[in-house]
Design a protein around this motif. Structure first.
Motif, short mmCIF file in Angstrom:
data_model
loop_
_atom_site.label_atom_id
_atom_site.label_comp_id
_atom_site.label_asym_id
_atom_site.label_seq_id
_atom_site.Cartn_x
_atom_site.Cartn_y
_atom_site.Cartn_z
N LEU A 191 37.49 45.61 57.89
CA LEU A 191 36.97 45.94 56.57
C LEU A 191 37.98 45.59 55.48
O LEU A 191 37.61 45.09 54.41
CB LEU A 191 36.61 47.42 56.52
CG LEU A 191 35.77 47.88 55.32
CD1 LEU A 191 34.46 47.11 55.24
CD2 LEU A 191 35.52 49.38 55.40
N ALA A 192 39.26 45.84 55.77
CA ALA A 192 40.31 45.43 54.82
C ALA A 192 40.34 43.92 54.67
O ALA A 192 40.56 43.39 53.57
CB ALA A 192 41.66 45.96 55.30
N ALA A 193 40.12 43.20 55.78
CA ALA A 193 40.08 41.74 55.72
C ALA A 193 38.92 41.26 54.85
O ALA A 193 39.07 40.34 54.03
CB ALA A 193 39.95 41.16 57.13
N ALA A 194 37.76 41.89 55.00
CA ALA A 194 36.60 41.51 54.19
C ALA A 194 36.86 41.76 52.72
O ALA A 194 36.55 40.91 51.87
CB ALA A 194 35.37 42.29 54.66
N ALA A 195 37.46 42.91 52.39
CA ALA A 195 37.73 43.23 50.99
C ALA A 195 38.79 42.30 50.40
O ALA A 195 38.64 41.80 49.27
CB ALA A 195 38.19 44.69 50.88
N ALA A 196 39.85 42.03 51.16
CA ALA A 196 40.93 41.17 50.64
C ALA A 196 40.45 39.75 50.43
O ALA A 196 40.73 39.12 49.40
CB ALA A 196 42.11 41.20 51.61
N GLY A 197 39.71 39.20 51.39
CA GLY A 197 39.22 37.84 51.24
C GLY A 197 38.25 37.70 50.08
O GLY A 197 38.31 36.72 49.31
N SER A 198 37.35 38.67 49.93
CA SER A 198 36.37 38.61 48.84
C SER A 198 37.07 38.71 47.49
O SER A 198 36.75 37.95 46.55
CB SER A 198 35.36 39.74 48.99
OG SER A 198 34.69 39.67 50.23
N LEU A 199 38.02 39.63 47.37
CA LEU A 199 38.74 39.79 46.10
C LEU A 199 39.54 38.54 45.75
O LEU A 199 39.58 38.13 44.58
CB LEU A 199 39.66 41.01 46.18
CG LEU A 199 40.44 41.35 44.91
CD1 LEU A 199 39.48 41.66 43.76
CD2 LEU A 199 41.37 42.53 45.16
N ALA A 200 40.16 37.92 46.75
CA ALA A 200 40.94 36.71 46.50
C ALA A 200 40.05 35.59 45.97
O ALA A 200 40.42 34.89 45.02
CB ALA A 200 41.64 36.27 47.79
N LEU A 201 38.87 35.42 46.53
CA LEU A 201 37.97 34.37 46.07
C LEU A 201 37.41 34.68 44.67
O LEU A 201 37.22 33.76 43.86
CB LEU A 201 36.82 34.19 47.06
CG LEU A 201 37.19 33.54 48.39
CD1 LEU A 201 36.01 33.59 49.36
CD2 LEU A 201 37.63 32.09 48.18
N VAL A 202 37.17 35.96 44.39
CA VAL A 202 36.70 36.34 43.06
C VAL A 202 37.75 36.00 42.01
O VAL A 202 37.43 35.46 40.93
CB VAL A 202 36.37 37.85 43.03
CG1 VAL A 202 36.21 38.33 41.59
CG2 VAL A 202 35.09 38.13 43.79
N LEU A 203 39.02 36.28 42.30
CA LEU A 203 40.09 36.08 41.32
C LEU A 203 40.52 34.62 41.21
O LEU A 203 40.85 34.14 40.12
CB LEU A 203 41.30 36.95 41.67
CG LEU A 203 41.06 38.46 41.64
CD1 LEU A 203 42.31 39.21 42.09
CD2 LEU A 203 40.63 38.92 40.25
N VAL A 204 40.52 33.90 42.33
CA VAL A 204 41.08 32.54 42.34
C VAL A 204 40.02 31.49 42.01
O VAL A 204 40.30 30.53 41.27
CB VAL A 204 41.73 32.24 43.70
CG1 VAL A 204 42.21 30.79 43.77
CG2 VAL A 204 42.89 33.20 43.95
N ILE A 205 38.81 31.63 42.55
CA ILE A 205 37.79 30.59 42.37
C ILE A 205 36.70 31.06 41.40
O ILE A 205 36.63 30.59 40.27
CB ILE A 205 37.19 30.18 43.72
CG1 ILE A 205 38.28 29.64 44.66
CG2 ILE A 205 36.11 29.11 43.52
CD1 ILE A 205 37.79 29.17 46.01
N ALA A 206 35.84 31.96 41.84
CA ALA A 206 34.74 32.42 40.99
C ALA A 206 34.15 33.68 41.60
O ALA A 206 34.21 33.87 42.82
CB ALA A 206 33.66 31.34 40.84
N PRO A 207 33.58 34.56 40.77
CA PRO A 207 32.96 35.77 41.31
C PRO A 207 31.87 35.47 42.34
O PRO A 207 31.74 36.18 43.33
CB PRO A 207 32.39 36.46 40.07
CG PRO A 207 33.24 35.98 38.95
CD PRO A 207 33.60 34.56 39.29
N PHE A 208 31.08 34.41 42.08
CA PHE A 208 30.01 34.09 43.03
C PHE A 208 30.57 33.76 44.40
O PHE A 208 29.99 34.15 45.43
CB PHE A 208 29.18 32.91 42.51
CG PHE A 208 28.17 32.40 43.50
CD1 PHE A 208 27.00 33.10 43.72
CD2 PHE A 208 28.42 31.26 44.25
CE1 PHE A 208 26.07 32.65 44.65
CE2 PHE A 208 27.50 30.80 45.18
CZ PHE A 208 26.32 31.50 45.38
N MET A 209 31.67 33.03 44.46
CA MET A 209 32.27 32.67 45.75
C MET A 209 32.71 33.91 46.51
O MET A 209 32.53 34.01 47.73
CB MET A 209 33.45 31.73 45.54
CG MET A 209 33.07 30.33 45.12
SD MET A 209 32.20 29.42 46.42
CE MET A 209 33.53 29.17 47.60
N GLY A 210 33.29 34.86 45.80
CA GLY A 210 33.71 36.09 46.46
C GLY A 210 32.53 36.88 47.00
O GLY A 210 32.57 37.39 48.13
#
Length: 339
Positions: free
Chosen positions: A53-72
């Motif tokens: 669950l921590a992996a899912a949250a960390a990966g999603s947050l990273a994509l939201v901040l680095v690429i785009a909210p939709f990607m996260g």
């Protein structure tokens, strides 16, 4: 526990990186994208579902901040949360007088199908909150596929005009009530095929995703078992049989197909995902029923050869076999309750 969470965050970042390279649109990027769920599944099976669950949250947050909210959001809905959920169910167990009872593989297979359908509908809603826009996208994709398979072969314009020109003395006083419409029957056929294909695209997509999720779960469990970190003993996969309650889910999905909007799309996707699950159960039942029979290796080789040669068309027969296996419930010993 803190160490587990740290490992989970690292796995989530790796999974997000594998998912993000899809933007490169190269063959290598697509290959890396296909293995994106494995880090989350491995950390979930080898450490704990909280780490997943921590992996899912960390990966999603990273994509939201680095690429785009939709990607996260797309990563969370299509990759991360399905991987965490399946890892959680796999390690689910309960204490019984006979000892610890692990979550049955038959129910796990049913949840793989349901998870695939939910992941598909989630990514569909995220990409097109308006169902009309989503339906237009499906029809455009279907028309492109049909045009590729059935290229347009219209006669020249001069030929069509010559065919439409009246002949002889019929030019005046013709009894023809209306001029012949300049429509190509092939165009009508292509349009009908495209409409039918657009309706079943969700089933094909969810079917493929269910097969992939089953493979991801098996592969990650094998990796974790080799490392010696898999908590549950390796199950007897050929004995996998979904409970009869899945037949009620299939009937509900068939009824949902007639509903408008995304409810109908979800019903179609659910049917496609469960067809993959029943095909896998049919494959397991074939392995189970061939145990101890002479020439078993040759029979299994022939079955897989047929699957390869027919490019999966034989999966239809396996799906029917799996349905019959669940409905008749002949493999489970009498008196043994359904798992």
């Amino acid at each position: 526990m803190a160490q587990h969470i740290g490992i989970g965050i690292g796995a989530g970042l790796v999974s997000a990186l594998l998912f993000g390279v899809l933007l490169k649109a190269t063959p290598l990027a697509i290959l890396l994208y296909l293995v994106a769920p494995l880090p989350i599944l491995i950390v979930g099976l080898g450490w704990s579902h909280k780490a997943a669950l921590a992996a899912a949250a960390a990966g999603s947050l990273a994509l939201v901040l680095v690429i785009a909210p939709f990607m996260g959001l797309a990563f969370a809905a299509y990759i991360a949360l399905p991987a965490w959920w399946l890892a959680y169910l796999t390690l689910l167990g309960r204490e019984t007088p006979a000892g610890l009872e692990w979550y049955p593989t038959g129910r796990l297979l049913g949840w793989i199908a349901a998870t695939a359908a939910l992941a598909f509908i989630a990514i569909a809603v995220l990409s097109s909150p308006n169902h009309a826009a989503f339906d237009a996208q499906l029809r455009g994709l279907a028309q492109t596929l049909v045009q590729t398979r059935l290229p347009e072969a219209r006669p020249p314009a001069e030929t069509r005009r010559a065919d439409a020109r009246p002949t002889g003395g019929d030019a005046a006083g013709s009894d023809d009530p209306a001029p012949r419409a300049d429509t190509d029957p092939a165009d009508v056929t292509r349009g009908e095929v495209a409409d039918a294909l657009a309706r079943v695209v969700p089933a094909f997509a969810a079917n493929g995703l269910a097969l992939l999720l089953a493979f991801y779960l098996w592969a990650s469990a094998r990796i974790v078992k080799i490392s010696g970190r898999l908590p549950r003993p390796w199950p007897d996969i050929p004995s996998t049989a979904m409970p009869r309650s899945t037949l009620a889910a299939v009937a509900a999905a068939a009824a949902m197909c007639f509903a408008p909007g995304y409810v109908g799309v979800f019903g179609v996707a659910l049917l496609g995902a469960f067809s993959a699950a029943f095909a896998l159960q049919g494959l397991a039942a074939f392995h189970d029923r061939s145990r101890g029979r002479p020439g078993r290796g040759l029979m299994l080789f022939g079955m897989y050869l047929i699957l390869f040669v027919t490019q999966g068309i034989a999966l239809v027969a396996l799906t029917l076999f799996g349905l019959a296996d669940t409905a008749l419930d002949r493999r489970r010993p009498k008196g043994d309750p359904a798992p």
